[in-house]
Motif scaffolding. Structure first.
Motif, short mmCIF file in Angstrom:
data_model
loop_
_atom_site.label_atom_id
_atom_site.label_comp_id
_atom_site.label_asym_id
_atom_site.label_seq_id
_atom_site.Cartn_x
_atom_site.Cartn_y
_atom_site.Cartn_z
N GLU A 43 0.82 -1.21 0.00
CA GLU A 43 0.00 0.00 0.00
C GLU A 43 0.85 1.26 0.00
O GLU A 43 0.47 2.28 -0.56
N LYS A 44 2.04 1.18 0.61
CA LYS A 44 2.93 2.35 0.63
C LYS A 44 3.32 2.73 -0.80
O LYS A 44 3.27 3.92 -1.17
N ARG A 45 3.71 1.78 -1.60
CA ARG A 45 4.12 2.05 -2.98
C ARG A 45 2.95 2.63 -3.78
O ARG A 45 3.11 3.57 -4.56
N ALA A 46 1.75 2.07 -3.58
CA ALA A 46 0.57 2.57 -4.29
C ALA A 46 0.27 4.01 -3.89
O ALA A 46 -0.06 4.85 -4.74
N ALA A 47 0.41 4.32 -2.60
CA ALA A 47 0.17 5.69 -2.13
C ALA A 47 1.21 6.65 -2.70
O ALA A 47 0.88 7.77 -3.12
N LEU A 48 2.46 6.22 -2.75
CA LEU A 48 3.51 7.07 -3.33
C LEU A 48 3.27 7.30 -4.82
O LEU A 48 3.50 8.41 -5.33
N GLU A 49 2.78 6.28 -5.52
CA GLU A 49 2.46 6.44 -6.94
C GLU A 49 1.33 7.44 -7.13
O GLU A 49 1.37 8.27 -8.03
N LEU A 50 0.32 7.37 -6.28
CA LEU A 50 -0.80 8.31 -6.37
C LEU A 50 -0.31 9.74 -6.15
O LEU A 50 -0.74 10.66 -6.81
N PHE A 51 0.62 9.90 -5.21
CA PHE A 51 1.18 11.22 -4.92
C PHE A 51 2.25 11.63 -5.95
O PHE A 51 2.76 12.73 -5.90
N GLU A 52 2.58 10.70 -6.86
CA GLU A 52 3.60 10.92 -7.88
C GLU A 52 4.94 11.30 -7.25
O GLU A 52 5.64 12.21 -7.69
N LEU A 53 5.29 10.58 -6.19
CA LEU A 53 6.56 10.79 -5.50
C LEU A 53 7.51 9.66 -5.87
O LEU A 53 7.12 8.49 -5.90
N ASN A 54 8.72 10.00 -6.13
CA ASN A 54 9.75 9.03 -6.52
C ASN A 54 10.30 8.35 -5.28
O ASN A 54 10.81 9.02 -4.38
#
Length: 197
Positions: free
Chosen positions: A139-150
């Protein structure tokens, strides 16, 4: 013999007609194919290769299914089991309408704002997030993708909060954004706070 659906019927009633002919249930894809083959005017007769077109057809179908389920319950006629792999009419049982009161999917599909507000980019992100979770991503990776954070750049809660404020400002319904998108952003922020808080 004319196999077309009655154009005077709305989409929920056309679906009811198709579902009565499939007592064992039918998949979402099969319903879409049957609607197209029987010339329903309620869904676009377009190819399903375009992701935004596919999302819109899916949304219209599920909106109609939830409307049909509500109608059947109000008339105490039947229970409609709704899922992408199987949609099936079942006998009505007292109390089954209470199950829908807290159904977030029903709420989502009955809010036509989601259909109007969802862009091709939103569909891409939804699919990306879905496949990330399905392939064992967290879920952390999915949340970072939604925020468009590298994930390769140094991240801390301050950077994440700054990005959160930018996204909320951009997607807030008061500024023409989508309620569904804002809810996704809020959920992603809750997840990231657990990891970076």
């Amino acid at each position: 013999m004319n196999n077309d659906l009655d154009p005077a019927l709305d989409l929920p009633d056309q679906l009811h007609e198709l579902l009565r002919d499939a007592p064992a249930g039918v998949s979402e894809f099969q319903l879409i194919q049957q609607l197209k083959a029987r010339h329903s005017t309620h869904i676009p007769n377009l190819g399903l290769a375009d992701k935004l077109v596919l999302f819109r057809i899916h949304f219209l179908l599920f909106n109609a299914l939830y409307l049909l389920r509500d109608r059947l319950w109000s008339r105490q006629e039947a229970h409609l089991e709704i899922g992408p792999l199987c949609v099936q009419l079942q006998p009505w049982q007292p109390g089954s309408a209470e199950l829908a009161r807290h159904d977030p999917l029903r709420d989502y599909y009955l809010d036509m704002q989601h259909l109007r507000d969802t862009t091709e980019r939103d569909v891409e992100k939804l699919l990306s997030s879905f496949w990330t979770r399905m392939q064992g991503g967290d879920e952390k990776r999915a949340a970072l993708e939604l925020f468009e954070l590298n994930v390769d750049q140094p991240l801390d809660l301050a950077v994440i909060k700054q990005r959160y404020r930018q996204l909320v400002s951009l997607h807030h319904p008061d500024r023409g954004g989508s309620t569904g998108r804002l809810q996704s952003i809020n959920l992603a922020m809750e997840i990231l706070q657990r990891y970076y808080g």
